[in-house]
Design an enzyme around this catalytic site. Structure first.
Site, PDB file in Angstrom:
ATOM      1  N   ASN A 128      32.546 -17.264 -43.957  1.00  0.00           N
ATOM      2  CA  ASN A 128      32.712 -17.915 -45.256  1.00  0.00           C
ATOM      3  C   ASN A 128      32.027 -17.099 -46.369  1.00  0.00           C
ATOM      4  O   ASN A 128      31.733 -15.919 -46.174  1.00  0.00           O
ATOM      5  CB  ASN A 128      32.243 -19.373 -45.222  1.00  0.00           C
ATOM      6  CG  ASN A 128      33.101 -20.261 -46.115  1.00  0.00           C
ATOM      7  OD1 ASN A 128      33.335 -19.940 -47.268  1.00  0.00           O
ATOM      8  ND2 ASN A 128      33.573 -21.350 -45.574  1.00  0.00           N
ATOM      9  N   ARG A 129      31.765 -17.719 -47.485  1.00  0.00           N
ATOM     10  CA  ARG A 129      31.415 -16.951 -48.686  1.00  0.00           C
ATOM     11  C   ARG A 129      29.917 -16.931 -48.987  1.00  0.00           C
ATOM     12  O   ARG A 129      29.207 -17.896 -48.714  1.00  0.00           O
ATOM     13  CB  ARG A 129      32.146 -17.550 -49.903  1.00  0.00           C
ATOM     14  CG  ARG A 129      33.632 -17.329 -49.817  1.00  0.00           C
ATOM     15  CD  ARG A 129      34.404 -18.057 -50.899  1.00  0.00           C
ATOM     16  NE  ARG A 129      35.817 -17.714 -50.819  1.00  0.00           N
ATOM     17  CZ  ARG A 129      36.669 -18.246 -49.934  1.00  0.00           C
ATOM     18  NH1 ARG A 129      36.251 -19.142 -49.073  1.00  0.00           N
ATOM     19  NH2 ARG A 129      37.935 -17.859 -49.920  1.00  0.00           N
ATOM     20  N   HIS A 154      33.473 -13.607 -45.214  1.00  0.00           N
ATOM     21  CA  HIS A 154      33.684 -13.337 -43.784  1.00  0.00           C
ATOM     22  C   HIS A 154      33.097 -12.005 -43.305  1.00  0.00           C
ATOM     23  O   HIS A 154      33.747 -11.254 -42.570  1.00  0.00           O
ATOM     24  CB  HIS A 154      35.179 -13.394 -43.466  1.00  0.00           C
ATOM     25  CG  HIS A 154      35.774 -14.770 -43.580  1.00  0.00           C
ATOM     26  ND1 HIS A 154      35.041 -15.920 -43.419  1.00  0.00           N
ATOM     27  CD2 HIS A 154      37.065 -15.176 -43.841  1.00  0.00           C
ATOM     28  CE1 HIS A 154      35.852 -16.978 -43.563  1.00  0.00           C
ATOM     29  NE2 HIS A 154      37.063 -16.561 -43.836  1.00  0.00           N
ATOM     30  N   HIS A 228      38.207 -18.114 -36.344  1.00  0.00           N
ATOM     31  CA  HIS A 228      39.127 -18.370 -37.453  1.00  0.00           C
ATOM     32  C   HIS A 228      40.560 -18.581 -36.980  1.00  0.00           C
ATOM     33  O   HIS A 228      41.509 -18.074 -37.598  1.00  0.00           O
ATOM     34  CB  HIS A 228      39.044 -17.213 -38.448  1.00  0.00           C
ATOM     35  CG  HIS A 228      39.406 -17.566 -39.850  1.00  0.00           C
ATOM     36  ND1 HIS A 228      40.664 -17.992 -40.209  1.00  0.00           N
ATOM     37  CD2 HIS A 228      38.674 -17.562 -40.984  1.00  0.00           C
ATOM     38  CE1 HIS A 228      40.686 -18.211 -41.515  1.00  0.00           C
ATOM     39  NE2 HIS A 228      39.497 -17.958 -42.005  1.00  0.00           N
ATOM     40  N   TYR A 230      44.135 -20.111 -36.657  1.00  0.00           N
ATOM     41  CA  TYR A 230      45.068 -20.952 -37.405  1.00  0.00           C
ATOM     42  C   TYR A 230      45.872 -21.722 -36.366  1.00  0.00           C
ATOM     43  O   TYR A 230      46.600 -21.132 -35.573  1.00  0.00           O
ATOM     44  CB  TYR A 230      46.059 -20.095 -38.207  1.00  0.00           C
ATOM     45  CG  TYR A 230      45.485 -19.414 -39.422  1.00  0.00           C
ATOM     46  CD1 TYR A 230      44.540 -18.401 -39.308  1.00  0.00           C
ATOM     47  CD2 TYR A 230      45.936 -19.743 -40.699  1.00  0.00           C
ATOM     48  CE1 TYR A 230      44.044 -17.763 -40.435  1.00  0.00           C
ATOM     49  CE2 TYR A 230      45.446 -19.110 -41.825  1.00  0.00           C
ATOM     50  CZ  TYR A 230      44.499 -18.120 -41.687  1.00  0.00           C
ATOM     51  OH  TYR A 230      44.001 -17.484 -42.803  1.00  0.00           O
ATOM     52  N   ASP A 293      40.344 -26.243 -48.793  1.00  0.00           N
ATOM     53  CA  ASP A 293      39.592 -25.038 -48.426  1.00  0.00           C
ATOM     54  C   ASP A 293      38.123 -25.394 -48.680  1.00  0.00           C
ATOM     55  O   ASP A 293      37.485 -24.843 -49.564  1.00  0.00           O
ATOM     56  CB  ASP A 293      40.055 -23.842 -49.266  1.00  0.00           C
ATOM     57  CG  ASP A 293      39.661 -22.506 -48.637  1.00  0.00           C
ATOM     58  OD1 ASP A 293      38.877 -22.517 -47.666  1.00  0.00           O
ATOM     59  OD2 ASP A 293      40.139 -21.464 -49.119  1.00  0.00           O
ATOM     60  N   GLN A 330      34.731 -25.949 -42.054  1.00  0.00           N
ATOM     61  CA  GLN A 330      35.614 -25.621 -43.179  1.00  0.00           C
ATOM     62  C   GLN A 330      37.028 -26.039 -42.802  1.00  0.00           C
ATOM     63  O   GLN A 330      37.569 -25.570 -41.796  1.00  0.00           O
ATOM     64  CB  GLN A 330      35.573 -24.099 -43.441  1.00  0.00           C
ATOM     65  CG  GLN A 330      36.423 -23.632 -44.620  1.00  0.00           C
ATOM     66  CD  GLN A 330      35.666 -23.651 -45.947  1.00  0.00           C
ATOM     67  OE1 GLN A 330      34.479 -23.992 -45.988  1.00  0.00           O
ATOM     68  NE2 GLN A 330      36.326 -23.291 -47.019  1.00  0.00           N
ATOM     69  N   GLU A 358      36.965 -24.353 -39.188  1.00  0.00           N
ATOM     70  CA  GLU A 358      35.966 -23.334 -38.864  1.00  0.00           C
ATOM     71  C   GLU A 358      34.588 -24.003 -38.831  1.00  0.00           C
ATOM     72  O   GLU A 358      34.037 -24.327 -39.869  1.00  0.00           O
ATOM     73  CB  GLU A 358      35.993 -22.224 -39.920  1.00  0.00           C
ATOM     74  CG  GLU A 358      37.351 -21.569 -40.084  1.00  0.00           C
ATOM     75  CD  GLU A 358      37.569 -20.998 -41.480  1.00  0.00           C
ATOM     76  OE1 GLU A 358      36.798 -20.115 -41.887  1.00  0.00           O
ATOM     77  OE2 GLU A 358      38.497 -21.447 -42.174  1.00  0.00           O
TER      78      GLU A 358
END
Ligand code: GLA
Length: 393
Positions: A128-129, A154, A228, A230, A293, A330, A358
Site C-alpha cells: 500500500n501507500r 507497494h 495482491h 484479484y 480502494d 484493503q 489485501e
C-alpha cells in the site's frame, strides 16, 4: 505492537539460518546452465496431495523462474511462481463440482514482466501507500520511490513482487506447503536494514490457502507484507465482481485524500462503505467516488487469527472466508482495470473484473504514529498469517 512478539533469540536465529540455508541469492541467483524441460517433477504426497515443479520462463537477465503446483487431497490446485512469490492460479469447484480458476493473471511468464497491476503477487517491503514517498525513523529521513504520483506504492519500483524467491517444500500436517525466502539487502528500494523474509503458502486438505509471513531485520525498518490476488469467484474473466456478496468485519475505515493517503481519521463505515452485513459489492459502488480502494479497520484489532471477510458468489455458489492476524484489510474493487489487459485464456479484464482483499497494516502508517506500529527492530520477529477458506453453498 499488534503482531510482533519479542522474539526469542533462538527463534530468530532459526529464521535467519533457514533463509541462508535455502541459498537465498544475496547478489543474484545462479543462471541455469541448461535449458530446463517443461516436464513437471511431481512428488506424490499420498492422501496429503502433491507438489510439482516446472519451468515458467526466464527473467530478462536470464534467471530461471519456476512454477510450483500444489494440489490438495480434494483436487484443489494452486500455482505459485518464484517470481514475486505470485499466486498465478487457484482452481476450485463450484457447487456442481465444476472447476474454475478464480484468480486473475497470465498463462505465460511474459505477462508478469509487463507493468501489470500486481496480479497475485507478494507485496512488500511496504504494501500500500506511503504519503510523500518518505518517512522518518529514529531521527533519519528515508526517501522512497514516488511511483504513484507523489506517493510510494507497494514497495517501489522493484518491490518484492519483482524479485526471485528461493523455495523449499514444506512438510505440512494436513496438506502441502511451499516456503519462499528472500533477503532484501539494506538500502534496497531505499528501505533501511537488511530484511530476511519468508512467505509460506500452505494448501490444506480443509480447502484453505494459508499464507504465513515472517521477517527479521538487522536495523530498525518498516514492514507491511501482503498478497495482491484479484479474485473472481465466478471464474477469472467471467464478468465483473459487482454481484459478489461481501461481508467485512469492520465498523470503521480510514478515509483518504485524493492521492489515496489516509487523512488520519478513523471513521464509521455507515453508508456505502458498510459491509458489516453481506452486501453485493456493486450495490452502492456508485456512491463511492472511484470505487472501493479503502482500508478497513478490522473489529478484531489484529494480533490473533480472526474472521476478516466473507465473500459469496451466487451463480457458482463459491464462498471465500478470510481470516487474518492483521488489523486492516484493503478492499480494492479493480477500479483501474480498463480492458487493456488480456489475461489467462485470452480473457480481457474490464473494469471491476476482480476484487482484492489485501490484509495489512494501515496505509501510510510510517507517517501516522496513531496507527498500529509497522516498525520492526533487530531482535523482533515480524509474523503474520492470513487464511483463505473455500467452500460452496
Ligand atoms: C492497490 C491499490 C490500488 C491500486 C492497485 C494496483 O490495491 O490500493 O489503488 O494501485 O493496488 O493497481
Amino acid at each position: 505492537m499488534y503482531f510482533r512478539m519479542e522474539a526469542k533469540t533462538m527463534r530468530r536465529a532459526i529464521l535467519v539460518s533457514l533463509v541462508l540455508a535455502m541459498g537465498v541469492c544475496v547478489v543474484g541467483c545462479k543462471k541455469k546452465e541448461e535449458p530446463s524441460g517443461m516436464r513437471p517433477e511431481a512428488k506424490e504426497k499420498g492422501k496429503m496431495g502433491s507438489i510439482a515443479k516446472q519451468s515458467f520462463g526466464q527473467t530478462q537477465d536470464g534467471m530461471e523462474v519456476e512454477m510450483y503446483t500444489l494440489t490438495n487431497a480434494n483436487g484443489i490446485r494452486a500455482k505459485i511462481s518464484t517470481y514475486g512469490g505470485t499466486l498465478v492460479s487457484l482452481e476450485l469447484p463450484d457447487r456442481d463440482g465444476n472447476m474454475s480458476d478464480v484468480a486473475l493473471g497470465f498463462d505465460t511468464f511474459d505477462g508478469y514482466l509487463t507493468s501489470h497491476p500486481y496480479f497475485g503477487v507478494t507485496v512488500g517491503r511496504y504494501a500500500n501507500r506511503i504519503g510523500g514517498a518518505k518517512f522518518t525513523l529514529e531521527g533519519k529521513e528515508y526517501k522512497l520511490a514516488a511511483n504513484d504520483g507523489a506517493n510510494h506504492l507497494h514497495g517501489g519500483v522493484r518491490g518484492l513482487d519483482k524479485v526471485l524467491w528461493n523455495t523449499s517444500e514444506v512438510e505440512a500436517e494436513n496438506g502441502v506447503g511451499l516456503r519462499l525466502a528472500y533477503i532484501s539487502m539494506a538500502g534496497e528500494e531505499n528501505y533501511p536494514g537488511t530484511l530476511a523474509c519468508i512467505v509460506t503458502y500452505t494448501l490444506t486438505n480443509n480447502d484453505e490457502l494459508r499464507i504465513d509471513y515472517e521477517a527479521v531485520t538487522d536495523k530498525a525498518t518498516v514492514v507491511n507484507l501482503t498478497n495482491h490476488t484479484y479474485w473472481n469467484l465466478a471464474g477469472q474473466g467471467n464478468g465483473d465482481i459487482l454481484s459478489h456478496e461481501l461481508m467485512i468485519d469492520a465498523d470503521r475505515y480510514t478515509p483518504v485524500d485524493e492521492g489515496l493517503i489516509p487523512t488520519g481519521e478513523i471513521r464509521s463505515v455507515k453508508g456505502p462503505m458498510d459491509f458489516t452485513k453481506p452486501m453485493a459489492i456493486g450495490s452502492r459502488i456508485d456512491q463511492v467516488p472511484g470505487g472501493y480502494d479503502h482500508n478497513y479497520v478490522l473489529n478484531s484489532g489484529g494480533g490473533e487469527l480472526a474472521l476478516c471477510a466473507k465473500v459469496y458468489e451466487p451463480s457458482s455458489g463459491r464462498v471465500m472466508e478470510i481470516l487474518t492476524t492483521e488489523p486492516g484489510v484493503q478492499l480494492y474493487s479493480g477500479n483501474f482495470l480498463d480492458g487493456s489487459i488480456t489475461g489467462k485464456g485470452g480473457k480481457v479484464y474490464e473494469k471491476h473484473y476482480g476484487f482484492c482483499l489485501e490484509t495489512q497494516h494501515f496505509p501510510d502508517s510510517p507517517n501516522k504514529p496513531e496507527f498500529p506500529s509497522v516498525v520492526l527492530r533487530p531482535g523482533e520477529e515480524y509474523s503474520t498469517t492470513t487464511v483463505h477458506k473455500f467452500y460452496t453453498k
